[in-house]
Design a protein around this motif. Sequence first.
Motif, PDB file in Angstrom:
ATOM      1  N   UNK A 170       0.855  -1.191   0.000  1.00 35.77           N
ATOM      2  CA  UNK A 170       0.000   0.000   0.000  1.00 35.77           C
ATOM      3  C   UNK A 170       0.886   1.233   0.000  1.00 35.77           C
ATOM      4  N   UNK A 171       0.654   2.125  -0.943  1.00 29.63           N
ATOM      5  CA  UNK A 171       1.445   3.353  -1.046  1.00 29.63           C
ATOM      6  C   UNK A 171       0.578   4.533  -0.624  1.00 29.63           C
ATOM      7  N   UNK A 172       1.076   5.317   0.321  1.00 31.68           N
ATOM      8  CA  UNK A 172       0.377   6.521   0.767  1.00 31.68           C
ATOM      9  C   UNK A 172       0.838   7.698  -0.077  1.00 31.68           C
ATOM     10  N   UNK A 173      -0.040   8.171  -0.937  1.00 31.12           N
ATOM     11  CA  UNK A 173       0.298   9.300  -1.813  1.00 31.12           C
ATOM     12  C   UNK A 173       0.092  10.636  -1.108  1.00 31.12           C
ATOM     13  N   UNK A 204       3.870  33.457  -5.177  1.00 32.52           N
ATOM     14  CA  UNK A 204       3.498  34.318  -4.049  1.00 32.52           C
ATOM     15  C   UNK A 204       3.713  33.578  -2.731  1.00 32.52           C
ATOM     16  N   UNK A 205       3.185  32.363  -2.669  1.00 31.89           N
ATOM     17  CA  UNK A 205       3.402  31.484  -1.515  1.00 31.89           C
ATOM     18  C   UNK A 205       3.677  30.080  -2.025  1.00 31.89           C
ATOM     19  N   UNK A 206       4.295  29.270  -1.170  1.00 32.23           N
ATOM     20  CA  UNK A 206       4.601  27.901  -1.572  1.00 32.23           C
ATOM     21  C   UNK A 206       4.293  26.930  -0.435  1.00 32.23           C
ATOM     22  N   UNK A 207       4.066  25.682  -0.826  1.00 32.25           N
ATOM     23  CA  UNK A 207       3.987  24.578   0.130  1.00 32.25           C
ATOM     24  C   UNK A 207       5.041  23.568  -0.281  1.00 32.25           C
ATOM     25  N   UNK A 208       5.879  23.156   0.654  1.00 30.10           N
ATOM     26  CA  UNK A 208       6.878  22.120   0.399  1.00 30.10           C
ATOM     27  C   UNK A 208       6.263  20.776   0.771  1.00 30.10           C
ATOM     28  N   UNK A 209       6.327  19.810  -0.146  1.00 32.17           N
ATOM     29  CA  UNK A 209       5.681  18.524   0.071  1.00 32.17           C
ATOM     30  C   UNK A 209       6.662  17.385  -0.193  1.00 32.17           C
ATOM     31  N   UNK A 210       6.583  16.351   0.639  1.00 37.41           N
ATOM     32  CA  UNK A 210       7.384  15.144   0.457  1.00 37.41           C
ATOM     33  C   UNK A 210       6.678  13.979   1.130  1.00 37.41           C
ATOM     34  N   UNK A 211       6.685  12.835   0.466  1.00 34.08           N
ATOM     35  CA  UNK A 211       6.041  11.624   0.986  1.00 34.08           C
ATOM     36  C   UNK A 211       4.590  11.866   1.405  1.00 34.08           C
ATOM     37  N   UNK A 212       3.897  12.692   0.641  1.00 32.30           N
ATOM     38  CA  UNK A 212       2.486  12.935   0.904  1.00 32.30           C
ATOM     39  C   UNK A 212       2.195  13.846   2.072  1.00 32.30           C
ATOM     40  N   UNK A 213       3.234  14.494   2.628  1.00 39.38           N
ATOM     41  CA  UNK A 213       3.056  15.387   3.769  1.00 39.38           C
ATOM     42  C   UNK A 213       3.516  16.796   3.420  1.00 39.38           C
ATOM     43  N   UNK A 214       2.800  17.789   3.951  1.00 38.12           N
ATOM     44  CA  UNK A 214       3.213  19.179   3.810  1.00 38.12           C
ATOM     45  C   UNK A 214       4.249  19.485   4.889  1.00 38.12           C
ATOM     46  N   UNK A 215       5.438  19.921   4.462  1.00 33.81           N
ATOM     47  CA  UNK A 215       6.505  20.240   5.406  1.00 33.81           C
ATOM     48  C   UNK A 215       6.404  21.667   5.924  1.00 33.81           C
ATOM     49  N   UNK A 216       5.987  22.592   5.058  1.00 28.81           N
ATOM     50  CA  UNK A 216       5.841  23.996   5.469  1.00 28.81           C
ATOM     51  C   UNK A 216       5.042  24.737   4.401  1.00 28.81           C
ATOM     52  N   UNK A 217       4.341  25.784   4.815  1.00 25.37           N
ATOM     53  CA  UNK A 217       3.594  26.664   3.906  1.00 25.37           C
ATOM     54  C   UNK A 217       3.904  28.107   4.301  1.00 25.37           C
ATOM     55  N   UNK A 218       4.432  28.875   3.350  1.00 24.28           N
ATOM     56  CA  UNK A 218       4.772  30.256   3.688  1.00 24.28           C
ATOM     57  C   UNK A 218       5.228  30.987   2.428  1.00 24.28           C
TER      58      UNK A 218
END
Length: 306
Positions: free
Chosen positions: A19-22, A203-217
């Motif tokens: 099972x892969x968590x996207x 304008x703003x970004x969200x950093x994502x890896x392994x299906x998780x948001x690392x930061x939004x700013x």
Amino acid sequence: MNAIEIINISKTYKSKTKTITALNNISLEIKEGELFGLIGPDGAGKSSLFRILATVLLPDVGSAKILNYDVIKNFKNIRKLIGYMPGRFSLYQDLSVEENLKFFATIFETTIEENYDLISDIYKQIEPFKNRRAGKLSGGMKQKLALSCALIHKPKILLLDEPTTGVDPVSRKEFWEILKKLKSQGITILVSTPYMDEANLCDRIALIQNGKILDVDLPENIVNKFDKDIFSVASDNMFLLLNDLRNYSHTLSCFAFGDSHHLVIERNKADENLLIQYLSRHKNLSVKKIEPTIEDCFMQMLQSEN
């Protein structure tokens, strides 16, 4: 008002063996008129999120709204409001440039002429090839045709999934100039990219890896949060240098970045002269203290996650 609201969305893919968590409990808010970037490498979950927002994939858990319409309950309303450009070129390759554009205009019950003002700057660049089959276009021309087709019905929101992947640097720059013009016309743009340098164009970004948001700013705020010192280090033998840097007593992390290595250490803990002395056996050694980039911040967040 938010143009896009994503609330606790999760998505998994199952095969016979695993099972892969996207997407893992993703939440985001994107404001109207914003150029928002979803930044992360291949396999981070970007395309799965875009397909859910484009109403072509159902989430396992959670919900999302586009201009207050639910992506599941109100998918027909949403499809009239969005322009979606998938990661892979998905137009009809045997049709000509003009035929593709007319086809998509017909689907949305409009014409090229009716909305030509919105696509004119883009279409003029591919108009000389209007009778060429889409499959015979260059990467940059395919990109512009796909964007023209996504815009032909005057959408209020653009969903662009890795639009510059595999495109030459000149076409990438031109494409971002086009996005700035579209933003100035009030179109909300959500764009994903694996290229960290494109983060600064949003304008703003969200950093994502392994299906998780690392930061939004804001991009600059993410960089300003970086509280370590970074040195760019290079020499004749980069493999041996990397090994020595990772064994250095003050090293927190060290990664290859282009033609150098980025050495991360605790702030004010390392003396540059002592570092040079430690690496004295290396020929043509270069050691420079540098400012962090979005990529440095991303790598540091990954290390913290682990």
